[in-house]
Design an enzyme around this catalytic site. Structure first.
Site, PDB file in Angstrom:
ATOM      1  N   CYS A 154      26.905  31.610 -54.142  1.00 21.38           N
ATOM      2  CA  CYS A 154      26.142  33.636 -55.110  1.00 21.38           C
ATOM      3  C   CYS A 154      25.207  33.566 -53.510  1.00 21.38           C
ATOM      4  CB  CYS A 154      25.297  33.845 -55.327  1.00 21.38           C
ATOM      5  SG  CYS A 154      26.126  33.501 -56.957  1.00 21.38           S
ATOM      6  N   ARG A 214      26.277  37.909 -56.819  1.00 22.22           N
ATOM      7  CA  ARG A 214      26.805  37.248 -57.763  1.00 22.22           C
ATOM      8  C   ARG A 214      28.375  36.792 -56.683  1.00 22.22           C
ATOM      9  NH1 ARG A 214      28.619  36.544 -63.941  1.00 22.22           N
ATOM     10  NH2 ARG A 214      28.907  34.279 -64.160  1.00 22.22           N
ATOM     11  N   LEU A 215      29.054  35.577 -57.053  1.00 19.50           N
ATOM     12  CA  LEU A 215      30.180  34.518 -56.943  1.00 19.50           C
ATOM     13  C   LEU A 215      30.419  34.275 -58.025  1.00 19.50           C
ATOM     14  CD1 LEU A 215      33.036  33.802 -55.822  1.00 19.50           C
ATOM     15  CD2 LEU A 215      31.921  31.970 -54.424  1.00 19.50           C
ATOM     16  N   ALA A 216      31.266  34.935 -59.365  1.00 17.92           N
ATOM     17  CA  ALA A 216      31.242  34.317 -60.648  1.00 17.92           C
ATOM     18  C   ALA A 216      32.245  33.463 -60.540  1.00 17.92           C
ATOM     19  CB  ALA A 216      32.103  35.667 -61.338  1.00 17.92           C
ATOM     20  N   ILE A 217      32.379  32.087 -60.922  1.00 18.21           N
ATOM     21  CA  ILE A 217      32.783  31.212 -60.912  1.00 18.21           C
ATOM     22  C   ILE A 217      32.576  30.298 -62.477  1.00 18.21           C
ATOM     23  CG2 ILE A 217      33.004  28.473 -59.733  1.00 18.21           C
ATOM     24  CD1 ILE A 217      33.487  30.757 -58.074  1.00 18.21           C
ATOM     25  N   ASN A 265      21.681  30.268 -56.353  1.00 16.81           N
ATOM     26  CA  ASN A 265      23.085  30.099 -54.964  1.00 16.81           C
ATOM     27  C   ASN A 265      23.646  28.438 -55.142  1.00 16.81           C
ATOM     28  OD1 ASN A 265      24.827  30.330 -53.356  1.00 16.81           O
ATOM     29  ND2 ASN A 265      23.735  29.426 -51.727  1.00 16.81           N
ATOM     30  N   GLU A 287      25.389  25.950 -57.804  1.00 19.54           N
ATOM     31  CA  GLU A 287      26.073  24.807 -59.186  1.00 19.54           C
ATOM     32  C   GLU A 287      25.467  24.120 -59.850  1.00 19.54           C
ATOM     33  OE1 GLU A 287      29.098  26.754 -60.139  1.00 19.54           O
ATOM     34  OE2 GLU A 287      29.659  27.836 -59.033  1.00 19.54           O
ATOM     35  N   ASP A 342      25.714  27.900 -65.678  1.00 19.54           N
ATOM     36  CA  ASP A 342      25.037  27.149 -65.538  1.00 19.54           C
ATOM     37  C   ASP A 342      23.025  27.107 -65.269  1.00 19.54           C
ATOM     38  OD1 ASP A 342      26.216  28.430 -63.681  1.00 19.54           O
ATOM     39  OD2 ASP A 342      25.945  26.495 -62.222  1.00 19.54           O
ATOM     40  N   GLY A 392      36.757  16.550 -48.764  1.00 18.01           N
ATOM     41  CA  GLY A 392      36.251  15.190 -48.195  1.00 18.01           C
ATOM     42  C   GLY A 392      35.069  15.299 -47.523  1.00 18.01           C
TER      43      GLY A 392
END
Length: 655
Positions: free
Chosen positions: A2, A50-53, A75, A77, A100, A369
């Site tokens: 977010c 918000r970026l909904a994850i 912002n 996870e 979370d 990676g």
């Protein structure tokens, strides 16, 4: 993933607070296209895009504790939120969402500022304790997610990107000469510095607490650390046992980072690191594997044969994005608008374009990676330093420097191809062999040549800039007790990793398309494990990431497992010309009259470099880096100040 923004201070009238916050957070719509949220209290405001994850239905922010005394916007996870929630519920905490985010306020109420010690994740957090009238800002250990702050108009302002700060503070956007010098030399300013006058970044692994009486406490809660060189104690009987434990830890990190309520994809570069992550997803989980790659027409940069080998090996549903030099040139201004800092190469642009493609394919999250080279000594820089230290013991040897010829086979023009040039390039800084920055001196010496293009008064303003002394002033005293490779890794982590790779090529490139990147190799518990490994298990002779190769044995094709590191690169100065003609914005950026008016660069010197690039003769690292650095700095001026630019003693005004 977010965007967040906010302020703490009494200078904002209550009736204006919502409008001020809206002006800030709407600049971050790309970070959070799924909606905005606000919380206003006396003297404080929080905003969220918000970026909904996770918890798509009830995970909106700002989020409060059950008693509404603690509010947070964040912002990123928290990957271990399921385990944290179970523990907190067992202790009597009641949750109202599946997100979370909610574990943050509960952890703070139980553990105070030590709540960050419990988090496994990538995050920037703003937390308002209404009962105690205190603000807490925190950033993840590795610096994956950004957080900036500044002081103006009687308030502390903070946001995920500087554009949100400037939305609330029109007229405050000014490039800082010393920050610019750092960016052109070190590739990025060292935390907490930025290229913007008066703007700081919260360093990785740090927390800033502002109390009700105005007292502030900035403290580091985590840092990279290594055993003393004289400490030979090992918890593993041999490297094979360590490789087995490493594989288990990688599986755990991948499983944690696959947690999402939306589909998760993976980047596949064709190298060991991304291939290993993709293989672990395929073999250690039941998650369907969707992969994405960038390919180039120029053979020097292209890794598509290796990418396709992995696609066949894993049987993934795969998308390859073909990126031409012209595509990079066209997209470069957009990239700089998101990066918000000068850059010395274009490599972030194809990653931004790949993120666009990921979004078009309906994905919001990708594993990458990134980080393995820093954690397991994958870069040529570490091998260079090992050879240079060996060479320094017999500085007149003609044989020892020939070992450098084993590096850079992937380059069309290798700095080791000519013995005379190799001796000149890699011999730079030999007098600094006993300093912790020794490994990085040739790189920084090359990039620092861009400072010659600064305007005379700006050169005078940064005349005292000593990049080696600056970096060393921010290193811990214990660094010289570590093995040489550990010192090299630490300096790399504190300069290039968070400031450039995780910012311009990571967070900013992905979030430009509302894509969240995740980095299993930068799980902090994995980093702590790797830092305890003996140096020779990482760099075995001149074979990089030795223990990681052992850990991934049996998962990858033999040619991928044995493949020598080829750093991700993209075309540079030739992206900006078509048949010798510059793109329109490039011609404008290098117009001598405009350069003189801005007062940042020396118009005559820049014109000579421009002519060289236009003729296709800017082949050296120094020329390419200077060209891209100057162009990106000029674009920053245009983005924030289309008119009325002027030079000031305190900085270069951009508004």
């Amino acid at each position: 993933m977010c965007g967040l923004a906010g302020y703490l201070g009494s200078g904002i009238a209550a009736q204006d607070a919502r409008a001020v916050l809206a002006s800030m957070i709407t600049t971050l719509a790309h970070r959070g296209p799924d909606g905005y949220g606000f919380h206003v209290d006396e003297g404080v405001g929080l905003a969220h895009a918000r970026l909904a994850i996770i918890d798509l239905a009830s995970g909106a922010q700002p989020m409060a504790s059950p008693d509404a005394r603690v509010w947070t916007v964040f912002n990123g996870e928290i990957f271990n939120f399921i385990e944290l929630r179970a523990r907190l519920e067992a202790q009597g905490h009641v949750f109202h969402t599946r997100s979370d985010t909610e574990v943050i306020v509960h952890l703070y109420q139980r553990h105070g500022d030590a709540f960050v010690d419990h988090l496994n994740g990538q995050f920037s957090i703003a937390l308002w304790d209404g009962a105690r009238r205190r603000l807490v800002l925190a950033r993840d250990r590795l610096g994956i997610r950004p957080l900036y702050y500044t002081r103006a108009r009687g308030a502390l302002w903070f946001a995920s990107e500087v554009k949100a700060l400037f939305a609330a503070l029109p007229g405050h956007a000014r490039l800082d000469p010393m920050g610019l010098a750092q960016a052109l030399t070190l590739w990025a300013p060292m935390d907490p510095d930025t290229v913007w006058h008066g703007v700081s970044t919260l360093p990785p692994g740090h927390m800033l607490a502002v109390e009700a009486d105005g007292r502030e406490r900035l403290h580091r809660y985590w840092d990279w650390s290594f055993p003393d060189a004289c400490d030979t104690a090992r918890p593993w009987r041999d490297i094979d046992q360590a490789a087995g434990e490493l594989r288990e830890r990688l599986v755990d990190a991948v499983r944690l980072q696959l947690r999402a309520d939306v589909p998760v994809g993976a980047y596949l570069s064709g190298g060991l690191d991304s291939s290993g992550i993709a293989a672990l997803v395929r073999t250690a989980t039941s998650t369907p594997l969707r992969t994405f790659s960038v390919a180039f027409a120029q053979r020097e940069f292209d890794e598509s044969p290796h990418q396709q080998a992995m696609v066949r090996h894993l049987g993934t549903d795969h998308t390859t994005l073909q990126v031409a030099a012209g595509d990079i040139g066209q997209a470069f201004p957009r990239f700089i608008a998101h990066a918000e800092t000068p850059v010395l190469r274009t490599a972030g642009v194809p990653l931004m374009l790949l993120a666009d493609e990921v979004r078009r394919q309906g994905y919001r999250v990708v594993l990458t990676g990134e980080g393995a080279d820093e954690v397991f000594a994958g870069y040529d820089l570490f091998k260079e330093a090992k050879v240079r230290r060996f060479w320094a013991r017999q500085p007149h040897s003609g044989v020892r420097p020939r070992l450098l010829g084993r590096l850079y086979g992937y380059l069309a023009t290798s700095p080791a191809s000519s013995p005379a040039f190799a001796a000149e390039f890699f011999g730079q800084g030999m007098q600094h062999i006993d300093r912790p920055v020794f490994a990085h001196v040739p790189r920084w010496t090359t990039s620092a040549r861009a400072l010659r293009f600064l305007a005379p008064d700006l050169r005078a303003a940064v005349a005292g800039f000593d990049p080696l002394a600056l970096v060393e002033s921010r290193l811990p005293a214990r660094v010289m007790r570590w093995a040489p490779l550990a010192r090299d890794q630490y300096v790399e982590a504190k300069t290039l990793l968070a400031g450039y790779l995780l910012a311009s090529q990571g967070d900013r490139a992905a979030m430009a398309a509302s894509i969240e990147g995740r980095y299993p190799f930068l799980d902090h518990t994995l980093v702590e494990f790797a830092n305890r490994l003996p140096p020779q298990w990482k760099l075995h002779g001149l074979s990089e990431k030795h223990v990681l190769r052992k850990a991934l044995a049996g998962l990858l094709p033999a040619d991928i497992l044995r493949r020598t590191k080829q750093p991700y690169r993209a075309p540079d100065s030739d992206c900006f010309f078509v048949d010798g003609q510059p793109l329109d914005y490039v011609a404008e950026a290098f117009d001598p009259d405009a350069i003189r008016a801005d007062g940042m660069f020396d118009a005559a010197a820049v014109s000579r470099l421009y002519a060289k690039a236009r003729a296709g003769k800017a082949a050296s690292f120094a020329d390419n880096q200077a060209f891209v650095g100057i162009l990106s700095a000029r674009l920053l001026q245009g983005i924030h100040a289309p008119a009325g630019r002027r030079h000031e003693a305190a900085g270069i005004a951009l508004a």
